[in-house]
Scaffold this active site. Sequence first.
Site, short mmCIF file in Angstrom:
data_model
loop_
_atom_site.label_atom_id
_atom_site.label_comp_id
_atom_site.label_asym_id
_atom_site.label_seq_id
_atom_site.Cartn_x
_atom_site.Cartn_y
_atom_site.Cartn_z
N GLU A 54 3.21 23.97 47.97
CA GLU A 54 2.31 24.90 47.27
C GLU A 54 2.19 26.22 48.02
O GLU A 54 2.20 27.30 47.45
CB GLU A 54 0.93 24.27 47.09
CG GLU A 54 0.74 23.57 45.77
CD GLU A 54 1.15 24.46 44.62
OE1 GLU A 54 0.65 25.59 44.52
OE2 GLU A 54 1.99 24.03 43.82
N HIS A 98 8.95 27.50 43.03
CA HIS A 98 8.98 26.03 43.05
C HIS A 98 10.41 25.53 42.82
O HIS A 98 10.83 24.51 43.38
CB HIS A 98 8.05 25.44 41.99
CG HIS A 98 6.64 25.25 42.47
ND1 HIS A 98 6.35 24.58 43.64
CD2 HIS A 98 5.45 25.63 41.94
CE1 HIS A 98 5.03 24.56 43.81
NE2 HIS A 98 4.46 25.19 42.80
N ASP A 124 -5.30 15.39 42.95
CA ASP A 124 -4.27 16.43 43.01
C ASP A 124 -3.25 16.14 44.11
O ASP A 124 -2.95 17.01 44.95
CB ASP A 124 -4.91 17.82 43.20
CG ASP A 124 -3.92 18.96 42.99
OD1 ASP A 124 -2.85 18.73 42.39
OD2 ASP A 124 -4.21 20.08 43.44
N HIS A 182 5.49 32.49 41.68
CA HIS A 182 5.12 31.20 42.27
C HIS A 182 5.90 30.07 41.58
O HIS A 182 6.49 29.21 42.24
CB HIS A 182 3.60 31.00 42.11
CG HIS A 182 3.08 29.65 42.51
ND1 HIS A 182 2.29 29.46 43.63
CD2 HIS A 182 3.21 28.42 41.96
CE1 HIS A 182 1.97 28.18 43.73
NE2 HIS A 182 2.52 27.53 42.72
N GLU A 183 5.91 30.10 40.25
CA GLU A 183 6.58 29.02 39.52
C GLU A 183 8.09 29.05 39.76
O GLU A 183 8.71 28.01 39.96
CB GLU A 183 6.26 29.10 38.02
CG GLU A 183 4.78 28.93 37.68
CD GLU A 183 4.15 27.69 38.29
OE1 GLU A 183 4.87 26.71 38.54
OE2 GLU A 183 2.93 27.71 38.55
N HIS A 239 -3.20 21.75 46.19
CA HIS A 239 -3.63 23.12 45.90
C HIS A 239 -4.85 23.52 46.74
O HIS A 239 -5.35 24.63 46.60
CB HIS A 239 -3.97 23.29 44.41
CG HIS A 239 -2.77 23.20 43.52
ND1 HIS A 239 -2.33 22.02 42.98
CD2 HIS A 239 -1.89 24.16 43.09
CE1 HIS A 239 -1.26 22.23 42.24
NE2 HIS A 239 -0.96 23.52 42.29
N TYR A 283 5.90 16.33 46.85
CA TYR A 283 4.72 17.02 46.32
C TYR A 283 3.45 16.18 46.50
O TYR A 283 2.77 15.82 45.54
CB TYR A 283 4.95 17.33 44.85
CG TYR A 283 4.14 18.48 44.30
CD1 TYR A 283 4.13 19.72 44.90
CD2 TYR A 283 3.37 18.32 43.14
CE1 TYR A 283 3.40 20.78 44.38
CE2 TYR A 283 2.64 19.36 42.61
CZ TYR A 283 2.66 20.59 43.24
OH TYR A 283 1.92 21.64 42.71
ZN LIG Z 1 2.52 25.52 42.47
#
Ligand SMILES: [Zn+2]
Lengths: 111, 350
Positions: free
Chosen positions: B192, B172, B265, B168-169, B270, B183
């Site tokens: 996300e 990005h 957020d 996942h990271e 998320h 974002y």
């Molecule tokens: Zn993320």
Amino acid sequence: MSRADCPRLTLGSVVAIAREGGFAAMPGLSRPRRFACRDLTEGQRARLQALIDEIESLGSPGSPGGNDRMVFRITLEDTGETPSWERLVDESLTPKSLNRLWKSGPAALGD
Amino acid sequence: MTGMPTSSRLTAFMPPHVLERVASHGNARLKQCARNTLQADAQFRLRNASRPSARPADSPRPGQVARYIYTANRQQTLPGSLVREEGAPDSGDVAVDEAYQWLGATYRFYWEVFERHSIDDEGMALIGTVHYGEDYDNAFWNGAQMVFGDGDGELFNRFTAALEVVAHELTHGVIEREAGLIYADQSGALNESLADVFGVMVKQHHFEQTVDEADWLIGEGLLTERVNGRALRSMAHPGTAYDDPVLGKDPQPGHMDDFVQTASDNGGVHINSGIPNRAFYLAATRLGGFAWEAAGPVWLDALIDARLARDADFATFARLTIDRATARFGGGSEAERAVTQAWADVGVLP
Ligand SMILES: [Zn+2]
């Protein structure tokens, strides 16, 4: 920004602190806290004011960028529900005292 | 002090993506403030990025991964000290070795399935830092590298424990370079979701799971046994990953009817990612087999499509996936129908 612009806490002020975001952005990790100045000692109020001044003095160091980072949202409410002052501070730029305050509550402000 | 915050105060700590929106959509005064702050940010980033000697070597050739794993030693300084680089044996530090292994699995997925050579498709070195901070319940991409916390041990295990978190990271980074999705709000939730979509596909690819065998969970194994939950997110059934007295209940919606409006957020990036997450799950399961055979390539085609704007909303991305499904598999194809139906099922398209 001149010092005169800095928000001043009064007895009626309420300071709210919450953490947001992160890969594991879960409701229980936000741990919002509210500090009613009325319930704080004079010394605690002074230390809370110092923290707000510190956040204000950070100016605009720039967002570190990226994704899944956590931020602290600090809100000052005077009378009424509309925040009179609000800041988002990236976790990596967060003063240690703010982190302690969010973690431990008023105890972090001393006596 | 009373009334709303002044514009200069509001912009002082706004993240760049929000500033960009303000700079293009806000009133004149806000716009100027946002532009000033963006300039300061750009200078800040330039200063911090201009250390080429500090960056380890990229991959020497396509198909070859270049990994560098550092430890922050429970501090918050990046990248920290180098512990293991490409080709070096196990370090004996489980977080270091997991980061190394999962970055390798993620590189392999992008290379074997899409012939993509690392984050930038030009062999960019994969840099990961573990043991970041104390009891740190997070993992993030900072624009140059991946960072993983050890977890607090009470609620969270170390964040390298799950392959899809590492994938996942890293994704990005791919999204940042390909689409630069802002974002915040829907484009942020899409950002996300894409990180989850490719993260979960890397996991399925590594463990050779079909869409029916896969659990479609994000962050499985991250929660300790004290927590009442299976994972951080469920792509198959958003909103069902956990329900815990301390962590609360999984707030993800799986349909536009339940889209969550919030300032927190970055507009719930998320949270609302659950909607496009479920769309991918529905398309992939309808098509059967391995997710990276049909649904995956369609999603990647859309991600790297030049028409995908930085502020794209769900519907824009959805139409792009249908378009790319048609281009890749043909009009009236099973893929086109599955993708179209998936977006309709989650209420993004009529
Ligand atoms: Zn993320």
